[in-house]
Enzyme design. Sequence first.
Site, PDB file in Angstrom:
ATOM      1  N   LYS A  64     -32.354 -36.631 -69.648  1.00  0.00           N
ATOM      2  CA  LYS A  64     -32.290 -36.268 -68.234  1.00  0.00           C
ATOM      3  C   LYS A  64     -33.689 -36.199 -67.621  1.00  0.00           C
ATOM      4  O   LYS A  64     -33.867 -36.518 -66.425  1.00  0.00           O
ATOM      5  CB  LYS A  64     -31.547 -34.948 -68.054  1.00  0.00           C
ATOM      6  CG  LYS A  64     -30.069 -35.031 -68.423  1.00  0.00           C
ATOM      7  CD  LYS A  64     -29.324 -36.116 -67.631  1.00  0.00           C
ATOM      8  CE  LYS A  64     -27.826 -36.093 -67.898  1.00  0.00           C
ATOM      9  NZ  LYS A  64     -27.099 -37.100 -67.101  1.00  0.00           N
ATOM     10  N   TYR A  86     -30.388 -34.683 -75.172  1.00  0.00           N
ATOM     11  CA  TYR A  86     -29.859 -34.619 -73.810  1.00  0.00           C
ATOM     12  C   TYR A  86     -30.958 -34.270 -72.804  1.00  0.00           C
ATOM     13  O   TYR A  86     -31.097 -34.938 -71.767  1.00  0.00           O
ATOM     14  CB  TYR A  86     -28.742 -33.577 -73.751  1.00  0.00           C
ATOM     15  CG  TYR A  86     -28.038 -33.505 -72.413  1.00  0.00           C
ATOM     16  CD1 TYR A  86     -27.088 -34.452 -72.058  1.00  0.00           C
ATOM     17  CD2 TYR A  86     -28.318 -32.488 -71.505  1.00  0.00           C
ATOM     18  CE1 TYR A  86     -26.421 -34.396 -70.839  1.00  0.00           C
ATOM     19  CE2 TYR A  86     -27.664 -32.420 -70.287  1.00  0.00           C
ATOM     20  CZ  TYR A  86     -26.722 -33.368 -69.965  1.00  0.00           C
ATOM     21  OH  TYR A  86     -26.084 -33.308 -68.748  1.00  0.00           O
ATOM     22  N   SER A 130     -29.459 -33.509 -64.342  1.00  0.00           N
ATOM     23  CA  SER A 130     -29.077 -32.177 -64.797  1.00  0.00           C
ATOM     24  C   SER A 130     -30.248 -31.225 -64.606  1.00  0.00           C
ATOM     25  O   SER A 130     -31.407 -31.644 -64.591  1.00  0.00           O
ATOM     26  CB  SER A 130     -28.695 -32.220 -66.280  1.00  0.00           C
ATOM     27  OG  SER A 130     -28.595 -30.924 -66.827  1.00  0.00           O
TER      28      SER A 130
END
Length: 252
Positions: A161, A157, A144
Amino acid sequence: MTSTQPVAKTHFDFSGRRALVTGAGKGIGREIVALLAGCGATVVALSRDAGDLYSLSAETGCEVIAADLADAGAARQAAEEAGPVDLLVNNAGISILQPFLDTTPEAFDQTQAVNVRAALIVGQVVARGLIGRGAAGAIVNVSSQSSSVGLPNHAAYCASKGALDQLTRVMAIELGPHGIRVNAVNPTVTLTPMGVMAWGDPAKSAPMLARIPLGRFAQPRDVAQAVAYLLSDAAGMVNGVMLPVDGGFLSN
């Protein structure tokens, strides 16, 4: 939100290749399965939701495996059940939105388990199989843009990533000598059903869109085509790359 981009007609030939796609039931993963199957690959779709998998199999003819990749043992067993694999897409991912000060250990650990540890475990099984057969292969990890920029309420998150990008680099270094290429794609906001729900409010989406020179968010097909390129022989000298699929967001 509507998209005005032209429909790409790019076609790769994956005839005779067996591909495993995790997180395949919805969104980006589902689009990747459809694209690879349409390009001749034999695809094994792995997801937690059996209903999603059966409908996907009916649409594409893919093989299916239902497993919860948050469980390390289940992740390893599913990867072994997939059999000999030439191409792997580690697409499975979750996002549990919590402010940094309220991020719980449970949410952090679950996010790392699915977004990073599962990619490690499944990648190990696939790579060992390729090395054992003396075969070349390709792996793409779906990361991402949030591996490079911080987003409010995305502590777990963003951390996952960033870790996935670093895992990709180590995999590329260690597996490259065996003829196994490993790369990542790093999409911006992608208009999956979940993405539309999260970013459908113009008040929320406008500041993000303003940072994208192309003026739109990504469609699942945009990401799938980038994945297909990195898996294909056309990317035969591409290894250890984090490929933004972000319309120029990271150029700002």
